[in-house]
Design an enzyme around this catalytic site. Structure first.
Site, PDB file in Angstrom:
ATOM      1  NE  ARG A  70      -4.550  -1.779  -4.264  1.00  0.00           N
ATOM      2  CZ  ARG A  70      -4.170  -2.114  -3.020  1.00  0.00           C
ATOM      3  NH1 ARG A  70      -3.791  -1.194  -2.159  1.00  0.00           N
ATOM      4  NH2 ARG A  70      -4.177  -3.371  -2.654  1.00  0.00           N
ATOM      5  CG  ASP A  85      -1.982  -0.977   1.282  1.00  0.00           C
ATOM      6  OD1 ASP A  85      -2.268  -1.573   0.234  1.00  0.00           O
ATOM      7  OD2 ASP A  85      -2.589  -1.167   2.356  1.00  0.00           O
TER       8      ASP A  85
END
Ligand code: FAD
Length: 319
Positions: free
Chosen positions: A182, A130
């Site tokens: 992402r 992340d």
């Protein structure tokens, strides 16, 4: 303004100590959190898989404060990867580098990441790093690049945020290295010297970056999502914004990409209708499934994203 206050509160220890004592806050958070234990989260993953939706598991935790806790966080992530393998579920894991020690000592974080990726590589399970707030972006990208070189793009992937001005350059470099990315808008409060202050610009940049990801996907031989749903394709579109999704679907058609060469990602508890409709259209969909007791910062960021959630939060007080 409200968003900045909530993001500030998400990082404030004193607020965490107060709010996590309120049982109604825990009840409100449960909309976004799959439970306290890995078994709770695996049940959610199995239900998603039954609906043809893949998952990425996140054992909540960030800004770990000492080496022992960072070591334990890495051990827990390794245990999740082993459980995914044993249970045969269609899932990967998402981690934060400050969870495994970046805040404490960079080399400790690198060692922990190495251990995680050795297991992930051996069991062919994908790990996504992340992206946290802007002070961590350089270090995160540097550690990611080392790991990518060592373990390859089928083991490790990264996240970029369309609110940062720098992201186009980062994306260009990462696509040249074949990284699986992402793309999200970004969940933190950043100063306007480094990030678009207006949502319209963040959205427009998101569309442009998605187009670049698609171009990069073609240049890298258009890898498809793996048959077992565990290894994602190069571009992952992480948004619940229907306009962004419609725009990207149009690009998929224009660029004649197979649907299996892209992936839509959403968060547990948000726009389940959209998750299911994309999956029924044949697009790979992956849901981010967070679990654990460290829900406070994650939950507060979800409140910051949508002020209407504050009413939902307060209404739990009266239930
Ligand atoms: C799978 C996934 C992984 C992510 N990983 C990261 C990361 O690593 N780093 C990072 O900075 N950010 C991450 N994010 C968060 C992201 O940056 C955004 O903050 C978040 O997704 C909200 O933006 P949006 O694209 O959904 O669009 P928005 O324009 O904010 O929202 C569009 C619509 O989505 C719905 N929606 C959005 N958020 C909420 C909410 N909290 N509650 C209820 N409904 C909502 C609403 O219907 C809203 O109108 C991730 C998001 C997803 C989906």
């Amino acid at each position: 303004m409200l968003r900045s206050i909530l993001i500030y509160l998400s990082q404030a220890n004193w607020a965490r100590q107060i709010v996590t004592r309120w049982s109604f806050a825990r009840k409100a958070a449960s909309r976004f959190i799959a439970g306290e234990e890995l078994d709770d989260a695996l049940n959610v993953v199995k239900a998603l898989n039954a609906n043809n939706i893949n998952a990425t598991l996140d054992h909540l935790g960030e800004h770990t404060s000492n080496p022992e806790k960072a070591l334990r966080a890495a051990d827990d992530i390794i245990a999740i990867i082993e459980r995914i393998h044993q249970e045969g579920v269609r899932s990967g894991v998402s981690i934060k580098l400050t969870q495994i020690g970046l805040d404490v000592d960079k080399s400790l974080c690198e060692e922990n990441l190495d251990r995680i990726l050795e297991t992930a590589h051996r069991l062919s399970i994908f790990v996504r790093i992340d992206m946290e707030d802007s002070q961590w972006v350089d270090k995160t990208l540097q550690i990611f690049s080392q790991a990518l070189e060592k373990f390859g793009s089928e083991t490790i992937g990264i996240v970029l945020q369309s609110y940062l001005y720098r992201t186009k350059d980062d994306l260009t470099n990462l696509l040249a290295a074949g990284a699986r990315i992402r793309m999200c808008k970004g969940a933190y409060a950043e100063p306007e010297e480094i990030a678009f202050p207006d949502k319209a610009d963040v959205d427009a940049n998101f569309d442009q970056l998605v187009d670049l990801m698609f171009e990069g996907c073609t240049r890298n031989g258009t890898p498809l999502i793996s048959d077992n749903g565990r290894i994602p394709p190069i571009p992952a579109i992480a948004s619940h914004d229907e306009e962004r999704i419609i725009f990207s679907k149009r690009l998929v058609e224009q660029r004649e990409l197979p649907k299996q060469a892209v992936e839509y990602q959403m968060l547990h508890g948000i726009r389940r209708d959209l998750q299911e409709s994309l999956a029924s259209e044949g697009y790979p969909v992956r849901v981010y499934v967070p679990y654990g007791s460290e829900w406070y910062p994650y939950f507060t960021r979800r409140l910051a994203e949508r002020p209407a959630n504050l009413w939902f939060f307060i209404s739990n007080l009266f239930r």
